[in-house]
Design a protein around this motif. Structure first.
Motif, PDB file in Angstrom:
ATOM      1  N   GLU A 287      32.250   6.872 -37.290  1.00  0.00           N
ATOM      2  CA  GLU A 287      31.915   8.129 -36.638  1.00  0.00           C
ATOM      3  C   GLU A 287      31.873   9.223 -37.684  1.00  0.00           C
ATOM      4  O   GLU A 287      32.737   9.288 -38.568  1.00  0.00           O
ATOM      5  N   GLY A 288      30.883  10.086 -37.586  1.00  0.00           N
ATOM      6  CA  GLY A 288      30.777  11.194 -38.517  1.00  0.00           C
ATOM      7  C   GLY A 288      29.672  10.961 -39.540  1.00  0.00           C
ATOM      8  O   GLY A 288      28.846  10.056 -39.409  1.00  0.00           O
ATOM      9  N   THR A 289      29.661  11.794 -40.572  1.00  0.00           N
ATOM     10  CA  THR A 289      28.617  11.738 -41.599  1.00  0.00           C
ATOM     11  C   THR A 289      29.152  11.090 -42.864  1.00  0.00           C
ATOM     12  O   THR A 289      30.151  11.532 -43.433  1.00  0.00           O
ATOM     13  N   ILE A 290      28.474  10.029 -43.283  1.00  0.00           N
ATOM     14  CA  ILE A 290      28.813   9.327 -44.517  1.00  0.00           C
ATOM     15  C   ILE A 290      27.854   9.820 -45.593  1.00  0.00           C
ATOM     16  O   ILE A 290      26.633   9.806 -45.402  1.00  0.00           O
ATOM     17  N   ASN A 291      28.389  10.273 -46.725  1.00  0.00           N
ATOM     18  CA  ASN A 291      27.527  10.793 -47.782  1.00  0.00           C
ATOM     19  C   ASN A 291      28.107  10.500 -49.156  1.00  0.00           C
ATOM     20  O   ASN A 291      29.158   9.863 -49.274  1.00  0.00           O
ATOM     21  N   HIS A 292      27.437  10.969 -50.204  1.00  0.00           N
ATOM     22  CA  HIS A 292      27.898  10.710 -51.576  1.00  0.00           C
ATOM     23  C   HIS A 292      29.285  11.291 -51.806  1.00  0.00           C
ATOM     24  O   HIS A 292      30.098  10.702 -52.524  1.00  0.00           O
TER      25      HIS A 292
ATOM     26  N   VAL B 176      30.008   4.884 -33.311  1.00  0.00           N
ATOM     27  CA  VAL B 176      30.709   5.171 -32.058  1.00  0.00           C
ATOM     28  C   VAL B 176      30.901   6.677 -31.918  1.00  0.00           C
ATOM     29  O   VAL B 176      30.552   7.456 -32.800  1.00  0.00           O
ATOM     30  N   GLY B 177      31.496   7.069 -30.801  1.00  0.00           N
ATOM     31  CA  GLY B 177      31.850   8.473 -30.596  1.00  0.00           C
ATOM     32  C   GLY B 177      30.644   9.382 -30.658  1.00  0.00           C
ATOM     33  O   GLY B 177      29.620   9.137 -30.029  1.00  0.00           O
ATOM     34  N   GLY B 178      30.742  10.432 -31.469  1.00  0.00           N
ATOM     35  CA  GLY B 178      29.668  11.394 -31.594  1.00  0.00           C
ATOM     36  C   GLY B 178      28.515  10.920 -32.439  1.00  0.00           C
ATOM     37  O   GLY B 178      27.532  11.635 -32.602  1.00  0.00           O
TER      38      GLY B 178
ATOM     39  N   THR C  26      37.380   0.683 -26.896  1.00  0.00           N
ATOM     40  CA  THR C  26      36.373   1.735 -26.836  1.00  0.00           C
ATOM     41  C   THR C  26      35.247   1.341 -25.894  1.00  0.00           C
ATOM     42  O   THR C  26      34.206   1.950 -25.884  1.00  0.00           O
ATOM     43  N   ASP C  27      35.473   0.291 -25.102  1.00  0.00           N
ATOM     44  CA  ASP C  27      34.414  -0.255 -24.272  1.00  0.00           C
ATOM     45  C   ASP C  27      34.915  -0.526 -22.865  1.00  0.00           C
ATOM     46  O   ASP C  27      35.006  -1.665 -22.435  1.00  0.00           O
TER      47      ASP C  27
ATOM     48  N   ALA D  10      35.482  12.101 -27.841  1.00  0.00           N
ATOM     49  CA  ALA D  10      35.151  11.844 -29.245  1.00  0.00           C
ATOM     50  C   ALA D  10      36.318  11.278 -30.032  1.00  0.00           C
ATOM     51  O   ALA D  10      36.122  10.694 -31.105  1.00  0.00           O
ATOM     52  N   ASP D  11      37.544  11.423 -29.519  1.00  0.00           N
ATOM     53  CA  ASP D  11      38.705  10.864 -30.212  1.00  0.00           C
ATOM     54  C   ASP D  11      38.705   9.341 -30.166  1.00  0.00           C
ATOM     55  O   ASP D  11      39.091   8.676 -31.131  1.00  0.00           O
ATOM     56  N   THR D  12      38.278   8.787 -29.049  1.00  0.00           N
ATOM     57  CA  THR D  12      38.339   7.334 -28.859  1.00  0.00           C
ATOM     58  C   THR D  12      36.968   6.680 -28.759  1.00  0.00           C
ATOM     59  O   THR D  12      36.858   5.461 -28.883  1.00  0.00           O
ATOM     60  N   GLY D  13      35.931   7.477 -28.531  1.00  0.00           N
ATOM     61  CA  GLY D  13      34.605   6.924 -28.320  1.00  0.00           C
ATOM     62  C   GLY D  13      34.326   6.541 -26.887  1.00  0.00           C
ATOM     63  O   GLY D  13      33.209   6.135 -26.545  1.00  0.00           O
ATOM     64  N   ALA D  14      35.306   6.653 -26.000  1.00  0.00           N
ATOM     65  CA  ALA D  14      35.136   6.246 -24.608  1.00  0.00           C
ATOM     66  C   ALA D  14      34.201   7.195 -23.872  1.00  0.00           C
ATOM     67  O   ALA D  14      34.211   8.410 -24.090  1.00  0.00           O
ATOM     68  N   VAL D  15      33.372   6.628 -22.991  1.00  0.00           N
ATOM     69  CA  VAL D  15      32.492   7.429 -22.158  1.00  0.00           C
ATOM     70  C   VAL D  15      33.261   7.929 -20.944  1.00  0.00           C
ATOM     71  O   VAL D  15      33.860   7.149 -20.211  1.00  0.00           O
ATOM     72  N   LEU D  16      33.246   9.252 -20.738  1.00  0.00           N
ATOM     73  CA  LEU D  16      33.955   9.847 -19.608  1.00  0.00           C
ATOM     74  C   LEU D  16      33.105   9.819 -18.344  1.00  0.00           C
ATOM     75  O   LEU D  16      33.609   9.567 -17.250  1.00  0.00           O
TER      76      LEU D  16
END
Length: 521
Positions: free
Chosen positions: A84-89, A120-122, A380-381, A475-481
């Motif tokens: 989750e999030g942005t992976i970059n250099h 997952v998540g956001g 998360t599912d 967004a903490d767990t990735g679960a759909v509310l």
């Protein structure tokens, strides 16, 4: 064979140490976060399951992904890495260990097996940093975006390929991904999805490839013909100059793909390659199938395709277009079962399923979509599935109490020019946030755990009705509310969290959210 107790304890301690160093969150072993199983040629040669059955790890940096790989007991120990999030250099460094072979500034899946990387998540965005698979097998990559990977200029990564495979790679399933660039080779970009040096049994499904000079290749030269057994289905190729894909030798199967604006050429079968091309929709494109830029001919079997505003160049030296009267020049036997949608409905089905953040929805083979099947839900599912719970009606009655978004923080996916995440929580209906495209996500976040049980999404003036299907995630767990269609007020079981994400899955115009309100009751 069971490890001696001391050795198992040592491996566990090493895993924990690496996790702490790389910012990895460890959870109990689960099945992959969301998968209904590989399709196409990835089902052959023993199948492709990735890290199913292994430990699940949450990673928010590239370094954490590498740490998760290096923290395993062995290079073949199954693992599911939820990203989750942005992976970059800036957050991707080399990590060392006996079970990995990583490098800085690229996600390195080298000399390993049994790994799943799933967004997952956001959402998970690999920004200007590629995923490199080398001398590896049984890899699943799902629900991630990889964008603007360069081979020249700055920064460079992975030879310019968004996802690249080479050197004896076997059984890879890439599913529901978005692979995109911002130009061609002259702007520093290379391929979006490349395979070379004996790569086999690969499926690319329900993915979006766009805005690139080169969609992808199979084989790096006319002599690199040991690759093959590749399936491409339910993908969107949009604004691609060429290589959609380029095939050198081997067998490929393309069905139910939507090709829009192939500017120079599309499926380029060369050097003895054989392609089965069926029930695809080609639109506003040139030379969508044939042998191009070489005298080393390839072959094709065609059926059920739709050509919508397709133009063809004249045959000549090194140029053998398959049209305008496309006819088969070979036959290809497919060893796996599949159900192909009629070509006429492919644009609609692909628009609702292809790419990251689309809920992992798939076609039912009859021009309709359905959520993935996951018989073993993980944390998360939650049943009936994290990506597509049964939508409930939007609650038309606004909640009462204090709007918790005022004074909170906010962020999200790429925003349209002139808009701001802060506009989501400023109490002003005249300002708004809008995603950079027709879909995207926005989040409200707090410094400490906050109880929330209702949300109101207020569209800006003049944009009412633009928001279509949506999901609301913890967004903490990735679960759909909860999930639904259209803006408005919605309630759900009271949940304590630090960040709540509203994901726009589809739209009928440009979404403009004036206020993203949150309430405790």
């Amino acid at each position: 064979m069971r490890q001696p107790v001391a050795r198992r304890l040592q491996a566990a301690l090493a895993t924990l140490a690496l996790a702490a160093a790389g910012g990895v969150a460890l959870t109990a072993p689960t099945a992959a976060a969301a998968t209904s199983g590989a399709t196409g040629y990835a089902t052959q040669n023993g199948g492709t399951t990735g890290g199913a059955g292994g430990q699940t790890v949450r990673a928010t940096t590239g370094t954490a992904i590498h740490a998760a790989l290096c923290g395993r007991a062995a290079s073949s120990t199954p693992i599911v890495i939820e990203v989750e999030g942005t992976i970059n250099h800036g957050n991707t460094s080399k990590v060392s260990g006996a079970s990995c072979n990583t490098a800085a500034d690229v996600i390195e899946l080298k000399q390993i097996s049994n790994v799943t990387i799933v967004g997952v998540g956001g959402g998970a965005v690999f920004d200007q940093i590629g995923i490199h698979i080398r001398e590896s097998s049984n890899i699943v990559i799902q629900n991630v975006t990889v964008r603007n990977v360069k081979k020249s200029g700055s920064p460079t990564s992975n030879g310019g390929d968004a996802i690249g495979m080479e050197s004896g790679v076997r059984n890879v399933w890439v599913d529901h991904t978005t692979l995109e660039a911002s130009g061609g080779e002259s702007q520093g970009y290379d391929g979006l999805f490349d395979m070379k040096a004996d790569t086999k049994y690969v499926t690319l499904s329900y993915s979006t490839l766009r805005n690139s000079g080169r969609g992808g290749l199979v084989g790096s030269s006319e002599s690199d013909v040991s690759n093959g057994f590749i399936t491409y289905h339910h993908n969107l190729y949009e604004n691609i100059d060429s290589r959609a894909p380029l095939l050198r030798g081997g067998i490929a199967h393309m069905y139910n793909n939507h090709y829009v604006r192939l500017n120079s050429s599309g499926i380029n079968s060369r050097a003895g390659a054989r392609a089965k091309v069926e029930n695809n929709y080609f639109e506003d494109s040139k030379d969508v199938l044939g042998t191009f830029y070489t005298d080393a001919a390839g072959y094709w079997q065609v059926s059920g395709n739709t050509l919508d505003n397709v133009t063809w160049s004249s045959p000549g030296s090194g140029n053998r277009p398959a049209g305008p009267d496309m006819k088969s020049t070979t036959t290809v036997s497919i060893p796996y079962s599949y159900s192909a949608d009629a070509a006429g409905c492919v644009p609609d089905v692909v628009s609702r399923t292809a790419g990251a953040g689309k809920g992992l929805k798939v076609s039912d083979g009859n021009c309709s979509t359905q959520p993935p099947t996951d018989p073993t839900p993980g944390p998360t599912d939650p049943t009936p599935g994290p990506t597509d719970p049964t939508p409930g009606p939007t609650d038309p009655t606004p909640p009462s109490g204090t709007n918790l978004s005022i004074g909170a923080g906010s962020d999200g996916s790429s925003k349209a020019s002139g808009t701001s995440y802060g506009n989501l929580r400023d109490g002003d209906l005249n300002t708004y946030w809008s995603p950079a495209g027709p879909t995207g996500h926005a989040s409200i976040k707090w410094d400490s755990p906050t109880a929330v049980s209702a949300v109101v999404i207020r569209e800006a003036a003049g944009s009412a009705g633009a928001i279509g299907a949506w999901r609301l995630r913890d967004a903490d767990t990735g679960a759909v509310l909860t999930s639904g269609d259209g803006a408005g007020a919605v309630s759900f079981p009271r949940t304590t969290l630090r960040k709540i994400t509203f994901e726009i899955i589809s739209s009928t115009g440009t979404p403009k959210i004036a206020e993203y309100e949150t309430y405790a009751s």
